[in-house]
Design a protein around this motif. Structure first.
Motif, short mmCIF file in Angstrom:
data_model
loop_
_atom_site.label_atom_id
_atom_site.label_comp_id
_atom_site.label_asym_id
_atom_site.label_seq_id
_atom_site.Cartn_x
_atom_site.Cartn_y
_atom_site.Cartn_z
N LEU A 9 0.84 -1.20 0.00
CA LEU A 9 0.00 0.00 0.00
C LEU A 9 0.88 1.25 0.00
O LEU A 9 1.63 1.49 0.94
N ALA A 11 -0.38 4.47 -1.51
CA ALA A 11 -1.18 5.52 -2.16
C ALA A 11 -1.38 6.74 -1.27
O ALA A 11 -1.92 7.74 -1.72
N GLY A 12 -0.94 6.65 -0.02
CA GLY A 12 -1.25 7.70 0.95
C GLY A 12 -0.58 9.02 0.64
O GLY A 12 0.36 9.10 -0.16
N LYS A 23 5.33 10.76 0.07
CA LYS A 23 6.10 10.15 1.17
C LYS A 23 6.92 8.95 0.73
O LYS A 23 8.10 8.85 1.06
N GLN A 77 -5.55 3.81 -6.27
CA GLN A 77 -6.56 4.28 -5.31
C GLN A 77 -6.65 5.79 -5.53
O GLN A 77 -5.79 6.55 -5.09
N GLN A 80 -7.83 8.86 -1.29
CA GLN A 80 -7.22 8.15 -0.17
C GLN A 80 -8.21 8.05 0.99
O GLN A 80 -8.33 8.97 1.79
N ARG A 81 -8.88 6.91 1.04
CA ARG A 81 -9.91 6.72 2.06
C ARG A 81 -9.54 5.66 3.08
O ARG A 81 -10.38 5.00 3.65
N GLY A 82 -8.23 5.50 3.28
CA GLY A 82 -7.76 4.60 4.31
C GLY A 82 -7.08 3.35 3.77
O GLY A 82 -7.20 3.01 2.59
N THR A 83 -6.37 2.67 4.68
CA THR A 83 -5.57 1.51 4.26
C THR A 83 -6.45 0.34 3.81
O THR A 83 -6.07 -0.42 2.92
N TYR A 105 2.94 -2.17 4.14
CA TYR A 105 2.80 -0.75 3.84
C TYR A 105 4.06 -0.24 3.13
O TYR A 105 5.16 -0.69 3.44
N GLY A 106 3.87 0.72 2.26
CA GLY A 106 5.00 1.26 1.51
C GLY A 106 5.93 2.14 2.32
O GLY A 106 6.97 2.56 1.82
N ASP A 107 5.59 2.39 3.57
CA ASP A 107 6.42 3.31 4.36
C ASP A 107 7.17 2.59 5.48
O ASP A 107 7.60 3.21 6.44
N GLY A 145 -0.79 1.51 15.78
CA GLY A 145 -1.97 0.79 16.22
C GLY A 145 -1.55 -0.21 17.30
O GLY A 145 -0.50 -0.81 17.21
N GLU A 160 -6.38 1.85 16.52
CA GLU A 160 -5.48 2.93 16.09
C GLU A 160 -5.22 3.90 17.23
O GLU A 160 -6.07 4.12 18.09
N ASN A 175 1.24 -2.77 16.19
CA ASN A 175 1.03 -3.38 14.88
C ASN A 175 2.08 -2.87 13.90
O ASN A 175 2.04 -1.71 13.50
N ASN A 231 6.50 8.22 9.08
CA ASN A 231 5.41 9.17 8.90
C ASN A 231 5.90 10.61 8.85
O ASN A 231 5.24 11.47 8.28
C1 UD1 Z 1 -0.74 2.15 9.98
C2 UD1 Z 1 -1.66 1.18 10.71
C3 UD1 Z 1 -1.19 1.07 12.15
C4 UD1 Z 1 0.24 0.59 12.18
C5 UD1 Z 1 1.14 1.46 11.34
C6 UD1 Z 1 2.48 0.78 11.17
C7 UD1 Z 1 -3.89 1.36 9.68
C8 UD1 Z 1 -5.25 1.93 9.82
N1 UD1 Z 1 -3.02 1.68 10.65
O1 UD1 Z 1 -0.89 3.41 10.56
O2 UD1 Z 1 -2.00 0.16 12.87
O3 UD1 Z 1 0.71 0.56 13.52
O4 UD1 Z 1 0.60 1.66 10.03
O5 UD1 Z 1 3.39 1.55 10.47
O6 UD1 Z 1 -3.65 0.62 8.76
N2 UD1 Z 1 -2.16 4.28 2.43
C9 UD1 Z 1 -2.82 4.13 1.23
N3 UD1 Z 1 -4.06 4.67 1.09
C10 UD1 Z 1 -4.67 5.34 2.09
C11 UD1 Z 1 -3.99 5.49 3.32
C12 UD1 Z 1 -2.73 4.93 3.45
O7 UD1 Z 1 -2.29 3.51 0.30
O8 UD1 Z 1 -5.81 5.79 1.88
C13 UD1 Z 1 -0.80 3.70 2.57
C14 UD1 Z 1 0.23 4.78 2.83
O9 UD1 Z 1 0.84 5.19 1.61
C15 UD1 Z 1 1.23 4.09 3.74
C16 UD1 Z 1 0.45 2.97 4.40
O10 UD1 Z 1 -0.75 2.83 3.67
O11 UD1 Z 1 2.31 3.53 3.02
C17 UD1 Z 1 0.14 3.26 5.87
O12 UD1 Z 1 -0.59 4.46 5.96
P1 UD1 Z 1 -0.32 5.48 7.14
O13 UD1 Z 1 -1.27 6.61 6.99
O14 UD1 Z 1 1.11 5.79 7.23
O15 UD1 Z 1 -0.79 4.60 8.40
P2 UD1 Z 1 -0.32 4.76 9.91
O16 UD1 Z 1 -1.05 5.88 10.53
O17 UD1 Z 1 1.14 4.77 10.00
#
Ligand code: UD1
Ligand code: CA
Length: 474
Positions: A9, A11-12, A23, A77, A80-83, A105-107, A145, A160, A175, A231
């Motif tokens: 993931l 797309a954030g 990011k 996506q 951006q409406r959440g993971t 996650y990509g980050d 989380g 979260e 998490n 982040n």
């Molecule tokens: C997320 C987790 C959290 C965990 C943490 C670990 C969720 C809801 N929370 O939080 O439990 O402890 O990662 O690092 O999953 N992204 C998308 N589309 C979106 C939103 C996000 O692709 O609409 C991608 C972002 O690019 C990113 C990843 O998902 O690479 C995580 O998103 P981020 O907003 O950084 O989540 P955290 O708040 O870190």
């Protein structure tokens, strides 16, 4: 073994970076953040990898195509409406026969493949499980989380940070954001997500409660050093620090001597018995061959340094090649497309650009050598300038094998100096010099006997006159 696939993931927005750059394109040890989790799922054996891109995807997608080619499939996506929503967008790109899906996650650049493999295996070992989840304990759980467990220690859900009660804030089990789900479960669970949280988003983490309600979660402890999610810029620095430690340890174990303070990009290759001294920076696709020594403070970007070459302190080398046993610096500057031959010397305050120095050629002090070719064994004296630019075009200087260019010469290109020719010190070369010829172009010297004493007398008298005039004036 069932087919292992992966969703990454990416797309954030990454608002907390406060950046015009998306990011996941911020660099850690020379590669964009998103590179690492993708490489990690590849290393873990995933056969189909879907990367979900969105925010500024026109900046992310070209990199992914370039770096991974057909190994990754992109899904979009748009909003951006959440993971959880991001994972939903990736689903259609997974193959029909997908059995297990890794989700990362990509980050999170520090993930290690072993953790992902452990998750996939945990799922294989537990037929009743639908979801395997990595968890870890950290000193500072803020931002992550938290893992909620029941009285028997069974995982109930992930909550979260923003949605925690005061008491839950103390939970230090977090998490890392690494999951392995059965594909059928994932397809179903993602459709059940609701945006009932502080951010009004679809949280991927809510699939944990769905699986837990069916008694279908296995959790696997992970190592906190691979957890860091980026982040903000402080976490970027932290991830970079950890990545550097990892890269340097790997190189040291493989036989390179790397001193404290060196910074080495992930793509750099170093052979055994090379020495990287303190405060050296090695970037891009740099390769350092066996026995080479890169001395203190040198910066090398995208260059190849041959066996037993010695790059002395505070040199800067970019997009260039240095052959075996050559010596560069101290304080040398090799600009793009410099090729320094075997055993050649480029000394202090010498700048080269788009120049080939053949075997054993030397330019030991203070020179600018741009757009040139310098023959085998030729010697370029101190202060020599290749005048390569007329304000409109660049022109080439060719110096033959064995030629000698006296100090403080200017070579006005385009010009060719023949083999074994000799250019007298202080010459401005404007025409080709034949092989074995002497070129000399400077004003003939004249000596005036006894004239130095006369000059001194005259100057002393002039100074005395001036001082007398000043005294009488005041
Ligand atoms: C997320 C987790 C959290 C965990 C943490 C670990 C969720 C809801 N929370 O939080 O439990 O402890 O990662 O690092 O999953 N992204 C998308 N589309 C979106 C939103 C996000 O692709 O609409 C991608 C972002 O690019 C990113 C990843 O998902 O690479 C995580 O998103 P981020 O907003 O950084 O989540 P955290 O708040 O870190
Ligand atoms: Ca994150």
């Amino acid at each position: 073994m069932s087919e292992l696939c992966a969703l990454v993931l990416a797309a954030g927005h990454g608002k907390r970076m406060k950046s015009a750059v998306p990011k996941v394109m911020h660099l850690v040890s020379g590669r964009p953040l998103v590179h690492y989790p993708i490489q990690c799922v590849l290393d873990a054996g995933a056969t189909r990898i879907v990367v979900v891109v969105g925010h500024e995807r026109e900046k992310v997608a070209p990199y992914l195509r370039d770096a991974f080619g057909s190994s990754v499939t992109l899904a979009v996506q748009a909003e951006q409406r959440g993971t959880g929503h991001a994972a939903l967008q990736g689903l259609p790109a997974l193959p029909e026969d997908a059995q297990r899906v890794l989700i990362v996650y990509g980050d999170t650049p520090l993930l290690v493949a072993a953790d992902l493999v452990a998750l996939a295996e945990a799922l294989d070992r537990t037929p009743s499980a639908q979801l395997a989840l990595l968890t870890c304990r950290v000193a500072d759980p803020r931002g992550y989380g938290r893992i909620l467990r029941d009285d028997h220690g069974r995982v109930l859900a992930i909550r979260e940070d923003r949605d925690l009660t005061h008491a839950q804030r103390a939970i230090d089990e977090v998490n890392p954001g690494v999951y392995c789900a059965r594909a059928s479960f994932l397809r179903e669970a993602l459709t059940l997500l609701q945006p009932d949280n502080a951010q009004g988003e679809l949280y991927l983490t809510d699939i944990v409660a769905i699986a837990a309600a069916r008694n279908a979660v296995v959790d696997v402890p992970g190592d906190p050093s691979s957890l860091v999610g980026v982040n903000d810029r402080a976490q970027l620095a932290e991830a970079d620090r950890l990545m550097q430690a990892r890269i340097i340890y790997r190189l040291q174990r493989a036989g390179a001597t790397v001193r404290d303070g060196a910074r080495i990009d992930d793509a750099v290759q170093i052979e055994p018995d090379a020495t990287i001294e303190a405060n050296v920076v090695l970037r891009g696709n740099t390769r350092i061959a066996a026995g080479a020594r890169i001395d203190v403070g040198t910066v090398i970007d995208n260059a190849t340094i041959g066996p037993d070459a010695w790059v002395k302190p505070y040199s800067v080398i970019t997009d260039s090649i240095v052959a075996a046993s050559a010596q560069i610096g101290p304080f040398a500057h090799l600009r793009p497309h410099s090729t320094i031959g075997e055993g050649a010397h480029v000394g202090n305050f010498v700048e080269t650009k788009k120049t080939v120095m053949h075997k054993g050629a030397k330019a030991n002090h203070l020179a600018y050598l741009g757009d040139g070719e310098i023959g085998e064994g030729a010697n370029v004296g101190a202060g020599t300038i290749f005048c390569n630019y007329d304000g409109f075009q660049k022109h080439k200087t060719v110096i033959g094998k064995g030629a000698f260019i006296g100090s403080d010469s200017q070579v006005v290109a385009p010009v060719t100096i023949g083999e074994n020719a000799y250019v007298a010190t202080g010459t401005t070369v404007t025409r080709d010099v034949p092989a074995d010829a002497l070129a000399i172009a400077r004003v003939r010297q004249e000596n005036k006997e006894g004239y130095a004493a006369k000059l001194r007398q005259r100057f002393a008298a002039a100074k005395a006159d001036k001082e007398r005039a000043k005294d009488s004036g005041s």
